[in-house]
Structure formats: C-alpha cells, structure tokens
Design an enzyme around this catalytic site. Structure first.
Site, PDB file in Angstrom:
ATOM      1  N   ASP A  91       7.669  -4.145  11.876  1.00 28.14           N
ATOM      2  CA  ASP A  91       6.953  -3.611  10.719  1.00 28.14           C
ATOM      3  C   ASP A  91       5.519  -4.146  10.786  1.00 28.14           C
ATOM      4  O   ASP A  91       5.259  -5.310  10.467  1.00 28.14           O
ATOM      5  CB  ASP A  91       7.659  -4.057   9.429  1.00 28.14           C
ATOM      6  CG  ASP A  91       6.936  -3.548   8.183  1.00 28.14           C
ATOM      7  OD1 ASP A  91       5.744  -3.223   8.274  1.00 28.14           O
ATOM      8  OD2 ASP A  91       7.568  -3.521   7.104  1.00 28.14           O
ATOM      9  N   LYS A 117      -0.877   1.765   5.659  1.00 27.47           N
ATOM     10  CA  LYS A 117      -2.033   1.054   5.096  1.00 27.47           C
ATOM     11  C   LYS A 117      -3.361   1.426   5.764  1.00 27.47           C
ATOM     12  O   LYS A 117      -3.946   2.441   5.445  1.00 27.47           O
ATOM     13  CB  LYS A 117      -1.772  -0.451   5.153  1.00 27.47           C
ATOM     14  CG  LYS A 117      -0.731  -0.894   4.097  1.00 27.47           C
ATOM     15  CD  LYS A 117      -0.737  -2.375   3.895  1.00 27.47           C
ATOM     16  CE  LYS A 117       0.300  -2.865   2.903  1.00 27.47           C
ATOM     17  NZ  LYS A 117      -0.135  -2.836   1.523  1.00 27.47           N
ATOM     18  N   PHE A 133       9.120  -8.103   3.484  1.00 29.80           N
ATOM     19  CA  PHE A 133       8.869  -6.975   2.581  1.00 29.80           C
ATOM     20  C   PHE A 133       8.751  -5.716   3.414  1.00 29.80           C
ATOM     21  O   PHE A 133       7.955  -5.654   4.354  1.00 29.80           O
ATOM     22  CB  PHE A 133       7.592  -7.177   1.750  1.00 29.80           C
ATOM     23  CG  PHE A 133       7.414  -6.077   0.731  1.00 29.80           C
ATOM     24  CD1 PHE A 133       8.089  -6.126  -0.478  1.00 29.80           C
ATOM     25  CD2 PHE A 133       6.623  -4.968   1.006  1.00 29.80           C
ATOM     26  CE1 PHE A 133       7.964  -5.089  -1.409  1.00 29.80           C
ATOM     27  CE2 PHE A 133       6.494  -3.933   0.078  1.00 29.80           C
ATOM     28  CZ  PHE A 133       7.170  -4.000  -1.133  1.00 29.80           C
TER      29      PHE A 133
HETATM   30  C1  LIG Z   1       4.905  -5.249   5.744  1.00 31.18           C
HETATM   31  C2  LIG Z   1       5.017  -4.115   4.786  1.00 31.18           C
HETATM   32  N1  LIG Z   1       5.942  -3.183   4.985  1.00 31.18           N
HETATM   33  C3  LIG Z   1       6.069  -2.131   4.154  1.00 31.18           C
HETATM   34  C4  LIG Z   1       5.261  -1.983   3.054  1.00 31.18           C
HETATM   35  C5  LIG Z   1       5.428  -0.802   2.148  1.00 31.18           C
HETATM   36  O1  LIG Z   1       4.362   0.068   2.294  1.00 31.18           O
HETATM   37  P1  LIG Z   1       4.071   1.189   1.168  1.00 31.18           P
HETATM   38  O2  LIG Z   1       3.690   0.457  -0.074  1.00 31.18           O
HETATM   39  O3  LIG Z   1       2.962   2.013   1.749  1.00 31.18           O
HETATM   40  O4  LIG Z   1       5.333   1.959   1.006  1.00 31.18           O
HETATM   41  C6  LIG Z   1       4.276  -2.950   2.814  1.00 31.18           C
HETATM   42  C7  LIG Z   1       3.418  -2.843   1.610  1.00 31.18           C
HETATM   43  O5  LIG Z   1       2.876  -3.794   1.126  1.00 31.18           O
HETATM   44  C8  LIG Z   1       4.150  -4.034   3.700  1.00 31.18           C
HETATM   45  O6  LIG Z   1       3.232  -4.984   3.498  1.00 31.18           O
END
Ligand SMILES: Cc1ncc(COP(=O)(O)O)c(C=O)c1O
Length: 391
Positions: free
Chosen positions: A215, A244, A128
């Site tokens: 990520d 986050k 994700f």
């Molecule tokens: C691993 C990861 N990458 C990217 C995102 C996307 O972040 P945002 O919701 O702040 O755009 C998330 C959100 O849950 C995530 O867990």
C-alpha cells in the site's frame, strides 16, 4: 453552514479560498504554510500551473466516456506508471480505498486459482488501508472498525516490523495467499520499519507462493525520495496501490500488478465507472511530468533529510520528545503525551500540520518544498512543540 453534511469529520474552523504552491489563504485573507499538503495529496502544492492548464484543456475537450471504450490517456498513464514502478498492468479507480479493494480482490482470485477456498491476507497492526468494509477490516485500528461489525473474513493480523510473526503464519496457516503492508505506516504514526524489512517479506512470499502487496497510497509518487518507497530496497512487489498524490487533488487511484497477479482481473470481474477517465488520467500524466521535470523525487529526498536533521537539531534531547523519524517528506515527531491540540494551535499561527496516532506530529509537505520553506517549517513546528511541552 455544515448542518447538511454528515458528521464524518470534526472540521477545524477555517475554510480556504485560494492556494499557490505551499501556501493557502483562508476566506478572511489569512495566509498559511501548508506542511500537510491535503494529507500527502498536493505533492506539487496548490494550483500547480502545469496541472491546472492540463485540466482546463482536457475539461474543454473531453472529460468522460466510459471504460466500455478505449481511453488513450489512461493507456499512456498506465505505461508511465509501469515504467517507474516495474509493474506490468494497472487498474484505475478513484481513491486509495478502492485501489486496496482491487488488491484484495486480486489476492482472493489468486488464492482461488490455487484451489484455496478461504484465502487469507496477512495485514499489520497500526496499519491504515481505507474506510470501505474490506479495507477497514484490513486496517489495524479498532477505532476505524468499531460499530461496523461483522467485519470481512480472510485477514490475519500481525505486528508491524515483526518478521517472526509472518514466519509463524507461514508455518501454521495454509490458506494464506498474500501480505498487504505499507512500506512506512502513515496514519499509524510514521512508523519506519527496519532496513530490508520488505526484502525479508519478499523472501517469505517467494518461499510460500504468496503475493507481496504494498500500500503506497501515502508513500508513493515520490514522497519518500524514490518514486515508490519499496525502491529504497532491492525488492519488487507483486501488487502496488497508489492514489493521493497521483492526481495532485484530482481523485484517482490505481492498483498496479505484475506476473500472475496482473492477470487475475478479467472482463466482468472488477470495474468502476469513473476510473481513469480522460480528465483524471490527463491530470495524473501532468503530475508525473511535473515531478520528473522538476526533479522533485530527489528534492523530496534532500529536503526530507534537511527537515529530519533540522528537527533533530532543534528537538532531540527536549524532555517530552520521544522520537523524530521519517522517510523523505514523511516526517513524524513523537511526544510522550497526547498532542492533538497542536493542530489548532498551529492553525492559529498560520501553519497546517496533523497529529496522528494520538502522540505523533505528522508532516507531509509538498514535494516542491524549498530549503527555505523547510527551515520555516522546522522553526515554527519546533517552537510550537517546545512551548507545548514546557506548559
Ligand atoms: C496508506 C493508506 N492507504 C489507504 C488510504 C485510503 O485512501 P482514501 O482515503 O483515498 O480512500 C490512505 C488514506 O489516508 C492511506 O494513507
């Protein structure tokens, strides 16, 4: 009351009014133990005095100017992030998806700089990365993509934790320029890869001249028991994305890079209005201070271990529990059946949890979680799961 909101979320029937540490209170005055922390955002819990005070002070002094001007707090924050990560330069934005967008753009510039016309990034199944067009394309979940076609070109998908699949791409796809991977998959079900997975990918990237882009939006800022999850291994990525927990609730994201990846973005090639403004930068500095002074990275490691052992004690061998896994304060309990309804049942008992990947109970409690609170989480969640499986 939500009639004027677009239906992007199936919201639970509760609204919170106040928080303190790991605790929340709803508008009826009911108290909840928050074992989800705003999905890994509230690392310091709710209403952390250090962050609240920094925000109030900064709000009364200067909130926003523009990235057209120097922002000392942003520079300080970049330096701190580089110090704890081993990276060299930072681009600030407002969310995780945007941080990943920056990483994807860096990979493309990097590819074009090597005369690759159609640069491709290797991404993982069950990953994700966000909800923008490029990041939902990078995401390995059809549900996230469905209806938004045409998707963005330039991504190659392989199974997570499968080095052979990456080697096959290396042998067959000469346009590849980077690998984008979560060190532990969060939304995908708290999937922890084999030991030294990142080190092995690093070696392939070095052989091929690819960027290793991590990520760390869910895993970063102390969650897994190191500042960054890659620090569990002897590896240094080229690009790391965070968001986050960085602002503990104030929206801020960052794309960190080193070496040639840190030089790709130039004036005019990327930007965002709010990124790293004085308010969010001040908040993030206060977050890093509090994590450091409270020794909370080590706390995440030890309390995370306590949770894992507690759940193993309580639940392993229970019919219907297929796996208990995690890294630091990222815990997943996988069942043999869909269990989304556990979220509502937990709420009714004053407990916030999440279910992801349909069958995985996900816990992301704050880094301030005490041993006693961890015991409470183990007891309450185990009881809930046992009752559910016994029906
Ligand atoms: C691993 C990861 N990458 C990217 C995102 C996307 O972040 P945002 O919701 O702040 O755009 C998330 C959100 O849950 C995530 O867990």
């Amino acid at each position: 009351m939500a009639d004027h909101l677009m239906s992007t979320y199936a919201r639970l029937p509760v609204q919170f009014e106040r928080g303190d540490g790991i605790w929340l209170w709803d508008t009826e005055g009911r108290q909840y133990l928050d074992a989800l922390g705003g999905i890994a955002v509230c690392a310091l819990g709710h209403a952390h005095p250090g962050v609240s005070q920094a925000l109030a002070e900064q709000a009364s002094r200067l909130v926003h100017t523009s990235n057209l001007y120097g922002i000392g707090l942003q520079e300080d924050l970049a330096a701190r992030l580089c110090e704890i990560s081993g990276m060299e330069r930072v681009f600030f934005c407002n969310s995780g998806a945007e941080a990943n967008e920056a990483a994807i753009k860096i990979a493309r510039l990097y590819g074009h700089g090597r005369d690759i016309n159609c640069p491709a990034i290797i991404v993982m199944e069950n990953s994700f990365h966000g909800r923008t067009m490029a990041t939902l394309t990078a995401t390995g979940n059809r549900k996230v993509q469905a209806g938004f076609e045409p998707l963005v070109r330039g991504f190659i998908r392989v199974p997570f934790n499968d080095l052979e699949a990456i080697r096959t791409i290396a042998a067959t796809k000469s346009d590849t320029v980077a690998v984008l991977v979560e060190p532990v998959q969060g939304e995908g079900g708290i999937n922890v890869p084999d030991r030294n997975y990142l080190e092995a990918i690093r070696r392939i990237c070095d052989e091929q001249g690819w960027l290793l882009m991590l990520d760390e939006i869910q895993t970063g800022i102390g969650r897994t028991g190191h500042w960054f999850a890659f620090q569990h291994e002897n590896v240094l990525p080229d690009v790391v994305t965070v968001a986050k927990a960085l602002g503990n609730s104030v929206p801020i994201g960052a794309c960190l890079a080193r070496g040639s990846a840190a030089e790709c973005l130039q004036p005019g090639s990327h930007g965002t209005t709010f990124g790293g403004n004085p308010l969010s930068a001040r908040a993030a500095l206060a977050v890093l201070d509090a994590i450091e002074s409270g020794n909370l990275v080590a706390n995440a490691r030890s309390v995370g271990q306590q949770l894992l052992e507690g759940f193993t004690d309580q639940l392993s061998g229970t019919a219907g529990v297929t796996d208990i896994r995690g890294s630091g304060l990222m815990i997943g309990i996988e069942l043999d059946r869909p269990c989304g309804e556990l979220v509502m049942r937990a709420l009714q008992r004053g407990l916030l949890i999440n279910v992801t990947a349909n069958r995985v109970v996900r816990l992301l409690p704050p880094l301030i979680t005490t041993e006693r609170q961890a015991d409470m989480i183990v007891e309450k969640v185990s009881e809930l799961i046992r009752e559910f499986l016994a029906e």
